[in-house]
Scaffold this motif. Structure first.
Motif, PDB file in Angstrom:
ATOM      1  N   SER A 126      27.175  29.830  86.722  1.00  0.00           N
ATOM      2  CA  SER A 126      26.509  30.350  85.520  1.00  0.00           C
ATOM      3  C   SER A 126      27.383  30.373  84.267  1.00  0.00           C
ATOM      4  CB  SER A 126      25.937  31.742  85.810  1.00  0.00           C
ATOM      5  OG  SER A 126      24.944  31.657  86.799  1.00  0.00           O
ATOM      6  N   ASP A 127      28.518  29.683  84.298  1.00  0.00           N
ATOM      7  CA  ASP A 127      29.310  29.558  83.068  1.00  0.00           C
ATOM      8  C   ASP A 127      28.605  28.570  82.141  1.00  0.00           C
ATOM      9  OD1 ASP A 127      30.379  27.702  85.331  1.00  0.00           O
ATOM     10  OD2 ASP A 127      30.868  26.685  83.454  1.00  0.00           O
ATOM     11  N   ILE A 128      28.869  28.704  80.855  1.00  0.00           N
ATOM     12  CA  ILE A 128      28.106  27.922  79.858  1.00  0.00           C
ATOM     13  C   ILE A 128      28.272  26.411  80.060  1.00  0.00           C
ATOM     14  CG2 ILE A 128      29.931  28.166  78.088  1.00  0.00           C
ATOM     15  CD1 ILE A 128      27.640  28.333  76.002  1.00  0.00           C
ATOM     16  N   ASP A 129      29.464  25.961  80.418  1.00  0.00           N
ATOM     17  CA  ASP A 129      29.662  24.515  80.575  1.00  0.00           C
ATOM     18  C   ASP A 129      28.828  23.952  81.730  1.00  0.00           C
ATOM     19  OD1 ASP A 129      31.592  24.976  78.569  1.00  0.00           O
ATOM     20  OD2 ASP A 129      32.852  23.344  79.347  1.00  0.00           O
ATOM     21  N   THR A 130      28.811  24.665  82.861  1.00  0.00           N
ATOM     22  CA  THR A 130      28.035  24.168  84.011  1.00  0.00           C
ATOM     23  C   THR A 130      26.533  24.250  83.736  1.00  0.00           C
ATOM     24  OG1 THR A 130      29.811  24.944  85.437  1.00  0.00           O
ATOM     25  CG2 THR A 130      27.742  24.356  86.519  1.00  0.00           C
ATOM     26  N   LEU A 131      26.120  25.312  83.055  1.00  0.00           N
ATOM     27  CA  LEU A 131      24.697  25.418  82.694  1.00  0.00           C
ATOM     28  C   LEU A 131      24.267  24.184  81.907  1.00  0.00           C
ATOM     29  CD1 LEU A 131      24.538  29.160  81.552  1.00  0.00           C
ATOM     30  CD2 LEU A 131      23.297  28.180  83.497  1.00  0.00           C
ATOM     31  N   ILE A 132      25.064  23.841  80.913  1.00  0.00           N
ATOM     32  CA  ILE A 132      24.680  22.742  80.028  1.00  0.00           C
ATOM     33  C   ILE A 132      24.896  21.381  80.691  1.00  0.00           C
ATOM     34  CG2 ILE A 132      25.200  21.590  77.830  1.00  0.00           C
ATOM     35  CD1 ILE A 132      25.795  24.418  76.701  1.00  0.00           C
ATOM     36  N   SER A 133      26.039  21.189  81.337  1.00  0.00           N
ATOM     37  CA  SER A 133      26.306  19.848  81.887  1.00  0.00           C
ATOM     38  C   SER A 133      25.329  19.518  83.021  1.00  0.00           C
ATOM     39  CB  SER A 133      27.759  19.709  82.342  1.00  0.00           C
ATOM     40  OG  SER A 133      28.046  20.684  83.298  1.00  0.00           O
ATOM     41  N   SER A 134      24.958  20.508  83.825  1.00  0.00           N
ATOM     42  CA  SER A 134      24.012  20.208  84.913  1.00  0.00           C
ATOM     43  C   SER A 134      22.624  19.901  84.352  1.00  0.00           C
ATOM     44  CB  SER A 134      23.961  21.359  85.926  1.00  0.00           C
ATOM     45  OG  SER A 134      23.505  22.555  85.311  1.00  0.00           O
ATOM     46  N   THR A 135      22.265  20.554  83.252  1.00  0.00           N
ATOM     47  CA  THR A 135      20.954  20.278  82.640  1.00  0.00           C
ATOM     48  C   THR A 135      20.976  18.903  81.966  1.00  0.00           C
ATOM     49  OG1 THR A 135      20.814  22.645  82.191  1.00  0.00           O
ATOM     50  CG2 THR A 135      19.156  21.265  81.154  1.00  0.00           C
ATOM     51  N   TRP A 136      22.083  18.599  81.327  1.00  0.00           N
ATOM     52  CA  TRP A 136      22.217  17.291  80.662  1.00  0.00           C
ATOM     53  C   TRP A 136      22.133  16.168  81.698  1.00  0.00           C
ATOM     54  CZ3 TRP A 136      21.093  14.875  76.675  1.00  0.00           C
ATOM     55  CH2 TRP A 136      21.789  13.770  76.177  1.00  0.00           C
TER      56      TRP A 136
END
Ligand code: UFG
Length: 322
Positions: free
Chosen positions: A306-316
């Motif tokens: 749930s860190d911001i980088d994983t949230l965004i990179s997994s969605t991307w």
């Protein structure tokens, strides 16, 4: 365990199914595919194309014998629920009553329920714990709170044992890249950011930059959908071990502002992501984040993604696969 996952073809449901299969459970998905997607199904799960507004279909499904069920089938657009409350009362409330009655009739008395932080409404204090006053600001939140009350009564009167999981802002996609079905016409922040990054939208709107927060934009508690999925597996284990009901908040305990989300998405995607400030959206509290201490204590739940980088990179990653 043999588990029926109602709404298992949806965004959160498919991640829950993956986590259950990984933990060795046998899974049947029940979904009407109104927003769920066939591509979200796994070859290891059985599938019933059914509707929770059809009690006979539910009865026949439960009759095949399940140890437990997970109920994620609901409409979830807070704004829409204020315009079309009938749709929400019928599907979310009547649909749930149909499920509960079919489950009890067939002696399936272990349940995990998708509740929401929307039951709390405007925060009276932060972080939001389980005891925080419940005062939903939209009809969607009311349907979830109402169902929590049904569950308490079905526990008392019919010995239903349940875990109600109150999700804060679900986001992210399967980090393994196995699940990448996209929601149609998304209104939530991260999918909107991604659609803008892909060029599906020319520009996105930031709803308000005059809030009393560190950068003027709203702060939310984004929790990765794979972490939410893990909580469902732990919830089933909890009910089996303890045979008691439980209601917990599930958040990452970290507040991220709208601007922080967009700026981090620009860095990770390398895209411009044009965004303009517009007026506030009705019913948006300035700041909302949870304490998940109780989920940690009772379920041993610790978010990993749930860190911001994983949230965004997994969605991307999911958007790029499309
Ligand atoms: N936002 C924008 N622009 C957009 C979309 C969203 O600025 O295009 C902002 C919103 O104003 C808000 C934040 O981004 O400040 C998050 O908005 P979302 O619509 O993604 O999520 P909400 O916090 O409104 O609600 C979500 C779920 C609810 C759930 C709640 C629990 O949609 O179902 O989280 O915290 F109840």
């Amino acid at each position: 365990m043999k588990v029926l996952v109602i709404g298992g073809a949806g965004y959160i449901g498919s991640h829950v199914v993956k986590a259950l299969l990984k933990s060795g459970h046998s899974v049947t998905v029940f979904d009407n595919l109104s927003s769920g997607l066939r591509q979200n199904l796994f070859k290891q799960n059985d599938f019933i194309h059914g509707d929770i507004l059809n009690p006979a279909q539910l009865d026949a499904s439960f009759a095949s014998g399940f140890d437990a069920f997970i109920h994620l089938a609901a409409f979830k657009a807070a704004g829409e629920s204020m315009i079309e409350p009938e749709k929400y009362s019928l599907n979310n409330i009547s649909g749930t009553i149909n499920i509960l009655n079919a489950a009890i009739k067939n002696n399936c008395k272990k349940m995990v329920f998708s509740s929401s932080a929307a039951i709390f409404g405007e925060p009276q204090y932060l972080p939001i714990d389980e005891k925080h006053p419940k005062n939903p600001e939209n009809f969607y939140g009311f349907t979830k709170l109402d169902i929590e009350h049904y569950l308490e009564w079905y526990d008392k009167l019919r010995n239903l044992k349940y875990v109600a999981l109150r999700y804060f802002n679900a986001a992210g996609y399967d980090p393994d890249g196995e699940i990448f079905g996209l929601e149609q016409n998304p209104a939530n922040l991260l999918p909107v950011v991604m659609e803008t990054a892909c060029g599906m939208r020319k520009e996105m709107s930031i709803f308000g930059n005059d809030y009393d927060t560190r950068d003027g934009t709203c702060i939310r508690d984004y929790v990765h959908v794979s972490d939410l999925a893990d909580a469902h597996v732990k919830a089933l284990e909890y009910i089996s071990d303890k045979n008691e009901s439980l209601t917990v908040n599930l958040g990452s305990e970290t507040g991220i502002s709208v601007t922080e989300m967009i700026e981090t998405a620009r860095r990770i995607t390398g895209k411009e992501i044009p965004a303009k400030y517009v007026g506030r959206r009705l019913g948006d509290p300035a700041c909302l984040y949870a304490t998940s201490a109780y989920a940690r204590e009772k379920l041993g739940w610790i978010p990993k993604y749930s860190d911001i980088d994983t949230l965004i990179s997994s969605t991307w990653q999911a958007y790029q696969k499309n």
